[in-house]
Design a protein around this motif. Structure first.
Motif, PDB file in Angstrom:
ATOM      1  N   ILE A  43     -45.586  78.696  25.880  1.00  0.00           N
ATOM      2  CA  ILE A  43     -46.072  80.061  26.119  1.00  0.00           C
ATOM      3  C   ILE A  43     -46.505  80.713  24.804  1.00  0.00           C
ATOM      4  O   ILE A  43     -47.587  81.301  24.699  1.00  0.00           O
ATOM      5  CB  ILE A  43     -44.985  80.903  26.813  1.00  0.00           C
ATOM      6  N   GLY A  44     -45.652  80.588  23.787  1.00  0.00           N
ATOM      7  CA  GLY A  44     -45.972  81.178  22.489  1.00  0.00           C
ATOM      8  C   GLY A  44     -47.181  80.544  21.836  1.00  0.00           C
ATOM      9  O   GLY A  44     -48.007  81.238  21.223  1.00  0.00           O
ATOM     10  N   ILE A  59     -49.759  79.137  23.270  1.00  0.00           N
ATOM     11  CA  ILE A  59     -50.980  79.552  23.957  1.00  0.00           C
ATOM     12  C   ILE A  59     -51.332  80.999  23.605  1.00  0.00           C
ATOM     13  O   ILE A  59     -52.487  81.323  23.303  1.00  0.00           O
ATOM     14  CB  ILE A  59     -50.818  79.401  25.487  1.00  0.00           C
ATOM     15  N   VAL A  60     -50.324  81.869  23.624  1.00  0.00           N
ATOM     16  CA  VAL A  60     -50.572  83.302  23.422  1.00  0.00           C
ATOM     17  C   VAL A  60     -50.818  83.623  21.947  1.00  0.00           C
ATOM     18  O   VAL A  60     -51.762  84.356  21.605  1.00  0.00           O
ATOM     19  CB  VAL A  60     -49.373  84.128  23.957  1.00  0.00           C
ATOM     20  N   ILE A  61     -49.980  83.064  21.056  1.00  0.00           N
ATOM     21  CA  ILE A  61     -50.040  83.443  19.632  1.00  0.00           C
ATOM     22  C   ILE A  61     -51.065  82.615  18.868  1.00  0.00           C
ATOM     23  O   ILE A  61     -51.889  83.160  18.126  1.00  0.00           O
ATOM     24  CB  ILE A  61     -48.647  83.295  18.984  1.00  0.00           C
ATOM     25  N   TYR A  62     -51.002  81.295  19.043  1.00  0.00           N
ATOM     26  CA  TYR A  62     -51.841  80.410  18.214  1.00  0.00           C
ATOM     27  C   TYR A  62     -53.091  79.904  18.931  1.00  0.00           C
ATOM     28  O   TYR A  62     -53.882  79.172  18.340  1.00  0.00           O
ATOM     29  CB  TYR A  62     -51.016  79.217  17.726  1.00  0.00           C
ATOM     30  N   LYS A  63     -53.253  80.269  20.205  1.00  0.00           N
ATOM     31  CA  LYS A  63     -54.454  79.887  20.974  1.00  0.00           C
ATOM     32  C   LYS A  63     -54.664  78.377  20.997  1.00  0.00           C
ATOM     33  O   LYS A  63     -55.798  77.883  20.933  1.00  0.00           O
ATOM     34  CB  LYS A  63     -55.712  80.570  20.398  1.00  0.00           C
ATOM     35  N   SER A 117     -38.321  79.959  19.616  1.00  0.00           N
ATOM     36  CA  SER A 117     -38.902  81.037  18.812  1.00  0.00           C
ATOM     37  C   SER A 117     -38.980  80.630  17.345  1.00  0.00           C
ATOM     38  O   SER A 117     -39.971  80.906  16.660  1.00  0.00           O
ATOM     39  CB  SER A 117     -38.060  82.319  18.956  1.00  0.00           C
TER      40      SER A 117
END
Length: 299
Positions: free
Chosen positions: A115-116, A118-122, A172
């Motif tokens: 999830i992170g 995809i959202v943060i690092y694309k 995280s």
């Protein structure tokens, strides 16, 4: 190349988990954790000394520990706080749950990382990588069903919530690692040295309140050879993991999933050494995880 470095990290993490299960049996969690981190720190100290007095040699060997600004120290301190919380929860859960249940739940970490990432690092995996990733996640869900047969009910057991919390914090930290390695351009050994240093300070603060003042607790502590072994194996695993992250093409969501192939050591050797139940049934989701890792590597 970063994928194979991830597999090396998984190998040492699997051995680390076996030693950790032995180290915490009958022991307080915090002193064991302090002992493992201190052992890992002492393992790296020679590189720090070499970086001061023999910088050319340590640079040539690839173990030079850089001088970093105070702002970077602050970022590393944040990582230490995240991981100290994760380890405290994980060690407590490990004392009350079978290794063959704890390790698979920890293997759900890639889902949070996914999830992170995809959202943060694309990050954008290809089709084979997507398939491999979800094979791993589905296999972890199968483990939860097997756990119920061992009398471990995932909705009512507080240690299950502890290990889930530890897994979320660990994921995280994994996302944060990419920022530290690729964003701040820290080399692995520099990050490892200062991370251990600040984690030791945090644990000393906790132990000064919960353990050092009580003679009965200190006398009950049993030193085992697996305590320093845990620290050394963890530092070795982290080194390969951080080296993999230095590759600009490394995808953190896939690297996190690859690391979970450590489960083969936990299930096979852990089941034999600690006489845990349902070993054969656990081989089915184990195969799913290994197929998932293969698909990622094949891609």
């Amino acid at each position: 190349m970063w994928m194979y470095l991830g597999l090396l990290a998984a190998l040492f993490l699997g051995l680390h988990n076996l030693c950790k299960k032995h180290a915490v049996q009958g022991n307080e969690v915090f002193p064991v954790l302090l002992g493992t981190i201190t052992a890992g720190f002492l393992f790296i100290v020679p590189f720090y000394i070499g970086s001061i007095f023999y910088p050319d040699i340590t640079r040539e060997l690839g173990f030079y520990i850089e001088t970093i600004p105070w702002t970077t120290h602050g970022f590393i301190l944040i990582k230490s706080m995240i991981m100290a919380s994760s380890w405290i929860l994980a060690y407590q859960a490990l004392k009350h749950l079978p290794l063959t249940i704890v390790t698979p739940i920890r293997s759900a970490g890639p889902f949070f990382t996914f999830i992170g990432a995809i959202v943060i690092y694309k990050e954008a995996p290809n089709n084979w990588q997507w398939l491999g990733f979800f094979m791993i996640i589905l296999s972890v869900i199968m483990y939860s069903q097997i756990g119920k047969k061992e009398g471990i009910h995932f909705k009512s057991n507080k240690w299950i919530f502890a290990i889930i919390g530890a897994t979320f914090l660990g994921a995280s930290s994994g996302l944060y690692d990419k920022f530290l390695i690729q964003g701040l351009l820290l080399n692995p050994q520099t990050l490892q040295f200062w991370f251990c240093f600040y984690t030791i300070l945090i644990l000393l603060l906790i132990l000064s309140i919960t353990w050092f003042p009580y003679a009965s607790k200190r006398k009950a502590f049993k030193f085992r050879w697996t305590i320093p072994a845990v620290g050394i194996l963890l530092q070795t695993a982290d080194y390969f993991y951080f080296k993999a992250l230095q590759d600009p093409e490394a995808l953190i969501m896939l690297l996190s999933a690859i690391k979970r192939s450590q489960i083969i050591i936990a299930v096979v050797l852990g089941g034999i050494l600690f006489k845990e139940k349902n070993k054969r049934k656990k081989l089915i989701p184990l195969a799913g995880i290994m197929i998932g890792v293969f698909l990622i590597l094949y891609s």
